[in-house]
Write a protein that holds these residues in place. Structure first.
Motif, mmCIF file in Angstrom:
data_model
loop_
_atom_site.group_PDB
_atom_site.id
_atom_site.type_symbol
_atom_site.label_atom_id
_atom_site.label_comp_id
_atom_site.label_asym_id
_atom_site.label_seq_id
_atom_site.Cartn_x
_atom_site.Cartn_y
_atom_site.Cartn_z
ATOM 1 N N SER C 49 0.824 -1.130 0.014
ATOM 2 C CA SER C 49 -0.096 0.040 -0.060
ATOM 3 C C SER C 49 0.711 1.236 -0.056
ATOM 4 C CB SER C 49 -0.912 -0.025 1.134
ATOM 5 O OG SER C 49 0.114 -0.125 2.433
ATOM 6 N N PRO C 50 0.345 2.443 -0.594
ATOM 7 C CA PRO C 50 1.165 3.719 -0.768
ATOM 8 C C PRO C 50 1.305 4.180 0.795
ATOM 9 C CG PRO C 50 -0.970 3.658 -1.986
ATOM 10 C CD PRO C 50 -0.999 2.327 -1.092
ATOM 11 N N ARG C 51 2.817 4.520 1.011
ATOM 12 C CA ARG C 51 3.175 4.925 2.298
ATOM 13 C C ARG C 51 2.087 6.032 2.880
ATOM 14 N NH1 ARG C 51 7.094 8.289 4.521
ATOM 15 N NH2 ARG C 51 7.629 7.261 6.769
ATOM 16 N N GLU C 52 1.737 6.991 1.765
ATOM 17 C CA GLU C 52 1.093 7.961 2.031
ATOM 18 C C GLU C 52 -0.449 7.609 2.588
ATOM 19 O OE1 GLU C 52 0.099 10.605 -1.544
ATOM 20 O OE2 GLU C 52 -0.696 12.005 -0.153
ATOM 21 N N THR C 53 -1.026 6.528 2.084
ATOM 22 C CA THR C 53 -2.269 6.067 2.736
ATOM 23 C C THR C 53 -2.027 5.755 4.038
ATOM 24 O OG1 THR C 53 -2.511 5.081 0.374
ATOM 25 C CG2 THR C 53 -4.092 4.428 2.118
ATOM 26 N N LEU C 54 -1.102 4.899 4.291
ATOM 27 C CA LEU C 54 -0.637 4.408 5.593
ATOM 28 C C LEU C 54 -0.473 5.439 6.472
ATOM 29 C CD1 LEU C 54 1.617 1.488 5.107
ATOM 30 C CD2 LEU C 54 -0.856 1.421 5.612
ATOM 31 N N PHE C 55 0.076 6.760 6.269
ATOM 32 C CA PHE C 55 0.427 7.724 7.079
ATOM 33 C C PHE C 55 -0.933 8.361 7.290
ATOM 34 C CE2 PHE C 55 2.211 11.715 8.809
ATOM 35 C CZ PHE C 55 3.290 11.277 9.452
ATOM 36 N N GLY C 56 -1.844 8.686 6.226
ATOM 37 C CA GLY C 56 -3.084 9.287 6.459
ATOM 38 C C GLY C 56 -3.965 8.435 7.394
ATOM 39 N N LEU C 57 -3.736 7.212 7.440
ATOM 40 C CA LEU C 57 -4.587 6.261 8.331
ATOM 41 C C LEU C 57 -4.079 6.798 9.686
ATOM 42 C CD1 LEU C 57 -5.111 2.922 6.748
ATOM 43 C CD2 LEU C 57 -6.826 4.588 7.119
ATOM 44 N N MET C 58 -2.661 6.861 9.717
ATOM 45 C CA MET C 58 -2.283 7.132 11.239
ATOM 46 C C MET C 58 -2.735 8.450 11.610
ATOM 47 S SD MET C 58 -0.887 4.406 12.248
ATOM 48 C CE MET C 58 -0.396 5.206 13.815
ATOM 49 N N GLN C 59 -2.706 9.386 10.724
ATOM 50 C CA GLN C 59 -3.331 10.732 11.185
ATOM 51 C C GLN C 59 -4.849 10.730 11.631
ATOM 52 O OE1 GLN C 59 -1.840 13.359 7.676
ATOM 53 N NE2 GLN C 59 -0.668 14.278 9.598
ATOM 54 N N LEU C 60 -5.490 9.730 11.171
ATOM 55 C CA LEU C 60 -6.929 9.685 11.372
ATOM 56 C C LEU C 60 -6.926 9.062 13.043
ATOM 57 C CD1 LEU C 60 -8.688 8.391 8.203
ATOM 58 C CD2 LEU C 60 -8.668 10.481 9.451
ATOM 59 N N VAL C 61 -5.985 7.936 13.051
ATOM 60 C CA VAL C 61 -5.828 7.502 14.410
ATOM 61 C C VAL C 61 -5.415 8.484 15.431
ATOM 62 C CG1 VAL C 61 -4.445 5.969 15.918
ATOM 63 C CG2 VAL C 61 -5.086 5.439 13.646
ATOM 64 N N LEU C 62 -4.649 9.459 15.005
ATOM 65 C CA LEU C 62 -4.224 10.707 15.846
ATOM 66 C C LEU C 62 -5.182 11.528 16.328
ATOM 67 C CD1 LEU C 62 -0.591 12.136 14.806
ATOM 68 C CD2 LEU C 62 -1.156 11.051 16.887
ATOM 69 N N ALA C 63 -6.291 11.673 15.226
ATOM 70 C CA ALA C 63 -7.567 12.507 15.481
ATOM 71 C C ALA C 63 -8.454 11.950 16.425
ATOM 72 C CB ALA C 63 -8.205 12.548 14.377
ATOM 73 N N VAL C 64 -8.422 10.477 16.701
ATOM 74 C CA VAL C 64 -9.400 9.803 17.477
ATOM 75 C C VAL C 64 -8.726 9.477 18.779
ATOM 76 C CG1 VAL C 64 -10.877 7.757 17.643
ATOM 77 C CG2 VAL C 64 -10.599 8.834 15.329
ATOM 78 N N MET C 65 -7.410 9.159 19.005
ATOM 79 C CA MET C 65 -6.937 8.673 20.139
ATOM 80 C C MET C 65 -7.076 9.884 21.312
ATOM 81 S SD MET C 65 -6.411 5.473 20.002
ATOM 82 C CE MET C 65 -4.651 4.584 20.020
#
Lengths: 330, 294, 226
Positions: C49-65
């Motif tokens: 998977s593109p790293r950008e997508t993975l980092f984008g998902l981590m930013q969503l995790v950062l928004a929720v946690m």
């Protein structure tokens, strides 16, 4: 109602004018938006146990929260030991507060909760746990102290809460409805413990709307009604001040008509009701009435089996005060 | 022998609400409590109003220029025609805000605060509770995700220049209503299902937010990379796909995953059915465990 | 009681409660989602998977946690009325926020970094870069400060407001091609962790933004009532 506990050893509260004041409130008001909590309260507490009485929503909890430093007055001034409890945190070291609600950190054990609270109140860490154990033991919670609060009954929560209030040995205790949900045996233990703390020099303010709870603790009261202090002081003195209602004395004796005839002539007697076994006298000067009663009994050699005052108790005083404040007094 | 002494108490003998309509009381209470504070409903409503006004402003400014998104061969899609389907994703965002403050907390809040006994100690059946909560939440969600698109569609009608054009544009009102109903159902049932899963409201909200944002995005990317239908499990994209299909818009090549209408509707219906099932099972379980067992 | 002692005691209580509650499990489940995504991509043969997508998902995790852990921590105590136990004691009011942040922010950071590391192990690089760990780690700490600050401003809805802020405001602000983007936590986390540039100024901005939100929270704590 007759008090079940001997009050002689407990220091008097507001009446002890020689002691420096613990609480001084002047023009104290608190609003929650448009809702009035307390209004323009002027009140001084000098020590002992003071019962804060009032119906639900009268402002008892608001006043206690103000004294505990949890909320800030909207207007006026409140001093505890000369300091503002909201702004000066040092004074809160001397305060022990047990809130009205049952909420606590359910994930902790009773010992962990009380230890943490003692530490936060300034008890050094090594001394905090022994202090917590001691406080829990005083509240009869030794067997349950390693259990999590989550599984506690209402009464156990109440006792744990009281333990958090006393663990750091404060000299000013604020107990908001401390006996709610507690079984009769534990209630007697808690009442005894609160009285011990007062004898030891602590000032205790206890709120309740259950009159006999307060009556078991103290005769010093402050009646809060619609956010204002309606009356304060000794319950019997307050009763004497309510001259709108004649003082009632019930006498059971062998020849009630003789007694009635003797008392009927007295100016201070407002009404006499003769019953099957005795009579009910309503007087505006109870002390004088008792003197004349004793003289008549001796003079006619009457046999008196019962002498009581049905409204010389907290319930009657409370009813009279709140009724006149509502404006529906006769 | 038991006896009731007459102490002035009298059993209520006046008219009683029919058992079948008690859910309405719960729904009304749900709406009233959400309306009480700024953060629970009004904030999301404010966002929806901003989206609606922006969409209407774009409608007025767009004119009848041709849109590159049109896929129909027989007629031209103008920019005005794209405003409603394009705006639906923004209405979904406002809807998501509402789910965070209200919908995803409903059942969990009742369990946490011990409100179940208040319902089930009365003659309220689990289905009354479920129906009441669904109806109340749906009303709130509809105000955010259904009314806005309907207003935009009506404004679009108002911009027609002739009776023929007006007649031709009339179906968009029906499409806007259909889209609004589907979106309302999705933004009601799914967060309510999450709120019934856990007994703690902040856990329920976190799980719902993670599902909506992280799992949704993951499935959308998986749809692009592996198998397109997976993308339909991203709720807002599924709704957008339905909107595109209803308004004859084509997906942007290389940017959007082309989700067929049937798959999008299927995914949405699957979400709603599973959420209903979770909600019903959890409430029935709480009820059969007994009052106070919540 | 000194500020430090109060902070440490509150942090200890918070950690014990966290360990015995379910929030950590819920947080773990959320943090596992990007890992599951990376695994799914790999297993499906869809390539890496593109790293950008993975980092984008981590930013969503950062928004929720931060919403789950920090933003609701103060509000929960106010709503449950357990805050009365703390404020009736000689504890500086700010110690409540700082104690909770001190206990919870490192946990959030660890969970986020663990999630990212596992995602990277499965994903394109095979191992997380130090810059990405620094960016996400500091981003998590700053996002927790944002959550803490917002939690004191809107105690009853701290979690929802924190998620909405970090998702709709912070991310959009960060995407703006103007200097306002510097006020975005996600922007700097992305610059350091994904683009691996401007490390020093980015670190400075993240520390500054975190401190700013904590100061906002501390000022607000002074006015809050139980």
């Amino acid at each position: 109602m007759t008090p079940v506990v001997d009050r002689t050893a407990v220091p008097s509260g507001t009446a002890d004018s020689g002691r420096p004041p613990v609480v001084v409130a002047t023009g104290l008001s608190k609003w929650y938006g448009h809702v009035l909590g307390v209004s323009d309260i002027a009140w001084t507490v000098r020590g002992g146990i003071i019962g804060l009485l009032g119906p639900n929503g009268a402002g008892k909890s608001t006043l206690i929260k103000l004294m505990a430093g949890l909320i800030r007055p909207s207007r006026g001034q409140l001093r505890i030991h000369g300091q503002d409890p909201f702004a000066d945190r040092d004074v809160r070291r001397r305060i022990g507060y047990a809130p009205e609600h049952e909420s606590a950190w359910d994930e902790l054990t009773a010992l962990e909760l009380v230890t943490a609270m003692a530490e936060l109140a300034g008890v050094a860490r090594p001394a905090a746990e022994p202090a917590a154990k001691d406080a829990l033991a005083q509240m009869g919670m030794t067997d349950a102290m390693h259990r999590r609060v989550k599984g506690f009954s209402k009464g156990m929560r109440q006792r744990t809460k009281l333990a958090t209030a006393i663990a750091h040995r404060p000299d000013f205790l604020l107990l908001d409805e401390p006996l709610t949900g507690v079984d009769p045996i534990a209630r007697a233990e808690i009442v005894a413990r609160i009285r011990e703390l007062a004898v030891g020099g602590a000032t205790v303010v206890v709120s309740s709307h259950v009159l006999y709870e307060i009556e078991a603790l103290t005769s010093e009261i402050a009646v809060i009604y619609r956010g204002q202090v309606l009356a304060e002081g000794n319950v019997y003195e307050i009763r004497r001040l309510i001259d709108r209602h004649p003082h009632r004395i019930r006498i059971e004796c062998d020849r009630p008509r003789i007694l009635a005839a003797a008392l009927a002539a007295a100016e201070h007697v407002a009404r006499i009701e003769i019953t099957d076994h005795g009579l009910l006298v309503e007087t505006r000067e109870p002390d004088r009435c008792y003197d004349e009663l004793a003289a008549t009994v001796l003079e006619h050699s009457l046999v008196v089996s019962t002498l009581s005052s049905p409204d010389n108790n907290l319930s009657a005083v409370f009813d009279y005060l709140t009724a006149s404040a509502r404006g529906d007094a006769p | 022998m038991s006896v009731i002494h007459d102490l002035g108490y009298q059993r209520y003998t006046g008219p009683r609400r029919a058992a079948g309509t008690r859910w309405r009381v719960i729904a009304r209470q749900q709406v009233a409590s959400a309306w009480q504070t700024w953060w629970r409903f009004k904030a999301a409503l404010g966002l929806a109003v901003i989206v609606m006004c922006s969409a209407c402003a774009i409608l007025l400014l767009a004119g009848d220029r041709k849109s590159s998104l049109g896929r129909a061969q027989s007629f031209v899609i103008t920019l005005q025609d794209t405003v409603l389907p394009e705006s639906i994703i923004w209405f979904c965002r406002a809807g998501f805000v509402l789910t965070l403050t209200t919908a995803a907390t409903v059942v969990a809040s009742d369990r946490q605060s011990g409100a179940f006994p208040f319902y089930f100690a009365r003659s309220v059946r689990p289905r009354d509770y479920v129906l009441g909560k669904l109806a109340g939440t749906a009303l709130l969600a509809a105000a955010i995700v259904a009314i806005g698109p309907l207003v935009v569609s009506l404004v679009r009608l108002g911009l027609t220049e002739s009776a023929d054009e007006l007649r031709g544009q009339l179906p968009i009102v029906g499409k806007a209503v259909l889209l609004g109903v589907l979106t309302t159902l999705a933004y009601t049932a799914v967060p309510l299902g999450f709120s019934a899963l856990l007994g703690n409201r902040r856990h329920a909200v976190a799980l719902w937010a993670a599902y909506y944002l992280i799992a949704g995005q993951s499935l959308y990317v998986l749809g692009r990379e592996v198998w397109a239908p997976l993308a339909a499990f991203d709720l807002p994209r599924a709704i957008q796909a339905i909107a595109y299909s209803l308004f004859d818009l084509g997906f942007r090549a290389g940017r959007d995953v082309e989700i067929p209408l049937g798959v999008a509707v299927g995914a949405l219906v699957a979400h709603i059915v599973v959420a209903f099932a979770v909600l019903a099972i959890q409430i029935r379980r709480a009820h059969t465990r007994g009052v106070g067992a919540a | 009681m000194s500020m430090t002692a109060a902070i440490l005691t509150i942090a200890r209580i918070t950690l014990v409660r966290l360990r015995r509650g379910r929030a950590l499990w819920v947080g773990g489940l959320i943090a596992a989602l990007p890992v599951l995504f990376a695994v799914a991509i790999r297993l499906s043969g869809g390539g890496q998977s593109p790293r950008e997508t993975l980092f984008g998902l981590m930013q969503l995790v950062l928004a929720v946690m931060p919403g789950l852990f920090v933003a609701s921590a103060v509000g929960e105590d106010i709503e449950d009325r357990t805050i009365a136990y703390l404020w009736a004691r000689p504890v500086p009011r700010g110690a409540v926020l700082l104690g909770k942040w001190l206990a919870l922010a490192p946990i959030v950071t660890l969970v986020v970094l663990a999630s990212w590391s596992l995602t990277e192990v499965v994903g394109p690089r095979g191992a997380p870069s130090p810059a990405s760990l620094l960016g996400l780690g500091l981003g998590a700490l700053a996002a927790c400060a944002v959550g803490g600050g917002l939690g004191t401003i809107v105690p009853r809805h701290g979690m929802a407001v924190s998620i909405v802020y970090l998702l709709f405001f912070d991310l959009i602000l960060g995407a703006m091609p103007v200097s306002l983007a510097n006020l975005s936590v996600s922007h700097h986390a992305r610059l350091i962790g994904y683009e691996e540039t401007m490390a020093l100024s980015g670190v400075g901005w993240l520390v500054g933004l975190g401190a700013l939100w904590l100061v906002i929270g501390l000022r607000r704590m002074r006015k809050l009532e139980a």
